[in-house]
Scaffold this motif. Structure first.
Motif, mmCIF file in Angstrom:
data_model
loop_
_atom_site.group_PDB
_atom_site.id
_atom_site.type_symbol
_atom_site.label_atom_id
_atom_site.label_comp_id
_atom_site.label_asym_id
_atom_site.label_seq_id
_atom_site.Cartn_x
_atom_site.Cartn_y
_atom_site.Cartn_z
ATOM 1 N N THR A 12 13.402 -8.475 -17.055
ATOM 2 C CA THR A 12 14.378 -9.532 -16.805
ATOM 3 C C THR A 12 13.812 -10.657 -15.947
ATOM 4 O O THR A 12 14.015 -11.834 -16.242
ATOM 5 N N ASN A 13 13.122 -10.289 -14.876
ATOM 6 C CA ASN A 13 12.585 -11.283 -13.944
ATOM 7 C C ASN A 13 11.130 -11.015 -13.610
ATOM 8 O O ASN A 13 10.669 -9.863 -13.647
ATOM 9 N N ILE A 14 10.427 -12.081 -13.269
ATOM 10 C CA ILE A 14 9.090 -11.998 -12.680
ATOM 11 C C ILE A 14 9.259 -12.319 -11.210
ATOM 12 O O ILE A 14 9.594 -13.457 -10.851
ATOM 13 N N ALA A 15 9.081 -11.324 -10.343
ATOM 14 C CA ALA A 15 9.199 -11.526 -8.900
ATOM 15 C C ALA A 15 7.804 -11.491 -8.296
ATOM 16 O O ALA A 15 6.973 -10.667 -8.679
ATOM 17 N N ALA A 16 7.543 -12.368 -7.353
ATOM 18 C CA ALA A 16 6.209 -12.443 -6.772
ATOM 19 C C ALA A 16 6.307 -12.768 -5.292
ATOM 20 O O ALA A 16 7.292 -13.348 -4.819
ATOM 21 N N GLY A 17 5.260 -12.384 -4.552
ATOM 22 C CA GLY A 17 5.238 -12.665 -3.127
ATOM 23 C C GLY A 17 3.820 -12.830 -2.618
ATOM 24 O O GLY A 17 2.867 -12.280 -3.180
ATOM 25 N N LEU A 18 3.702 -13.607 -1.550
ATOM 26 C CA LEU A 18 2.422 -13.800 -0.867
ATOM 27 C C LEU A 18 2.393 -12.872 0.338
ATOM 28 O O LEU A 18 3.324 -12.872 1.154
ATOM 29 N N VAL A 19 1.329 -12.072 0.455
ATOM 30 C CA VAL A 19 1.228 -11.048 1.501
ATOM 31 C C VAL A 19 0.006 -11.341 2.359
ATOM 32 O O VAL A 19 -1.071 -11.649 1.839
ATOM 33 N N ASP A 20 0.171 -11.208 3.684
ATOM 34 C CA ASP A 20 -0.951 -11.490 4.573
ATOM 35 C C ASP A 20 -1.781 -10.242 4.847
ATOM 36 O O ASP A 20 -1.511 -9.160 4.302
ATOM 37 N N GLY A 21 -2.787 -10.372 5.684
ATOM 38 C CA GLY A 21 -3.698 -9.270 5.952
ATOM 39 C C GLY A 21 -3.080 -8.104 6.686
ATOM 40 O O GLY A 21 -3.650 -7.009 6.721
ATOM 41 N N ASP A 22 -1.894 -8.307 7.276
ATOM 42 C CA ASP A 22 -1.172 -7.230 7.960
ATOM 43 C C ASP A 22 -0.085 -6.630 7.073
ATOM 44 O O ASP A 22 0.829 -5.968 7.564
#
Length: 314
Positions: A12-22
């Motif tokens: 249904t959806n494409i969900a995405a996120g930016l994740v840092d080194g922690d």
């Protein structure tokens, strides 16, 4: 700082996120999948979404080290090919190569449930454990396995399909073609089916009133009716939780992980679900005279798939 992008590719959806080194989720976004389109158009939307996340975080795209994709179905994680996904209608789609071509970044691919398990093990309810199984209860039953801190996917990338182990030979028909699968008894879809049958037999019950209302039956209101004391609903939920427990104990007996985590819609019921699961495990698990695995709820919710995909390259 090392940044990675995780993409949870759903039907249904494409969900995405930016994740840092922690392992912190800095920014996230989503777009409709529109799965009936050509797969290259979907890959292009994934690439555009990755670029958008970097911009929203105020980062140059060069700061992104890699992209991870969690997909339903069976991915060949070594070659970056989705061998089959019924939810997407894909058959041998080289999505990782295409996304890498579009973004210029290394792209890693894994099953979506495995990504969620990885996230729970690295940053969620299983943090600090070397082995766990995450079982998600929703429309169907999905599962991810971590052994020695790493995703276990089997030699053919198809491990963890606990929803399709038979708990009742010759029982309810399952979407996989077999009969009596755990998913046919313990998914939230199965709960609604069981509640509907009970409503027909008990027209004075709260379930019957819900069935005939505009709201209809769903997992949430079936549990609410049981908690409110409706006897028909309590009987349905009690039997349903026994089906859930049967499968959980099978998982415990087969793998003996340090924890079995409950995810998906069922996890929202908290101790109302956990208490009978733990009690059943103490009485029925083969290792009941030894230390039992922890049975708990997952903690990352819908972000688990995104975060786990982002962690694939670490």
């Amino acid at each position: 700082m090392k940044y990675t992008i995780g993409i949870d590719l759903g039907g249904t959806n494409i969900a995405a996120g930016l994740v840092d080194g922690d392992s912190r989720l800095i920014v996230k976004a989503s777009v409709p999948t529109r799965a009936s389109r050509p797969w290259r158009e979907i890959a292009a939307d994934m690439a555009a979404l990755a670029d958008r996340l970097a911009k929203e975080a105020g980062l140059p795209f060069s700061a992104v080290c890699s992209i991870g994709v969690g997909s339903p179905g069976t991915p060949d994680t070594k070659r970056g090919i989705i061998l089959f996904s019924g939810n997407l209608g894909w058959d041998r789609v080289p999505v990782a190569q295409e996304l890498s071509r579009l973004t210029g970044k290394p792209v890693l691919l894994a099953n979506d449930a495995n990504c969620a398990a990885l996230a729970e093990g690295k940053a969620g309810a299983g943090k600090g454990l070397s082995s766990l199984v995450l079982v998600t209860f929703g429309t169907g039953i999905g599962a991810g396995i971590l052994l020695d801190g790493r995703i276990y996917e089997g030699f053919n990338f198809g491990a963890g399909e606990f929803g399709h182990m038979v708990i009742r030979s010759g029982g309810e028909a399952c979407t996989c073609g077999r009969k009596g699968c755990w998913e046919a008894y313990a998914s939230m879809t199965a709960l609604c089916r069981q509640a509907g049958r009970a409503a027909l037999k008990n027209p004075s019950s709260a379930l019957s009133r819900l069935e005939s209302s505009g709201e209809g039956l769903n997992g949430r209101n079936v549990f609410e009716a049981a908690k409110a004391g409706d006897e028909t609903a309590r009987a349905v939920v009690g039997r349903f939780l026994q089906y859930v427990s049967e499968g959980v104990v099978n998982v415990v007996n087969i793998l003996q992980p340090q924890a079995v985590l409950i995810g998906g819609a069922l996890s929202k019921e908290g101790d109302y679900v956990l208490a009978p699961l733990r009690r059943y495990a103490r009485l029925n698990a083969f290792c009941r005279n030894n230390t039992l695995p922890r049975i708990d709820c997952a903690s990352l919710g819908n972000d688990a798939g995104i975060l786990g995909a982002a962690l694939l390259g670490r």
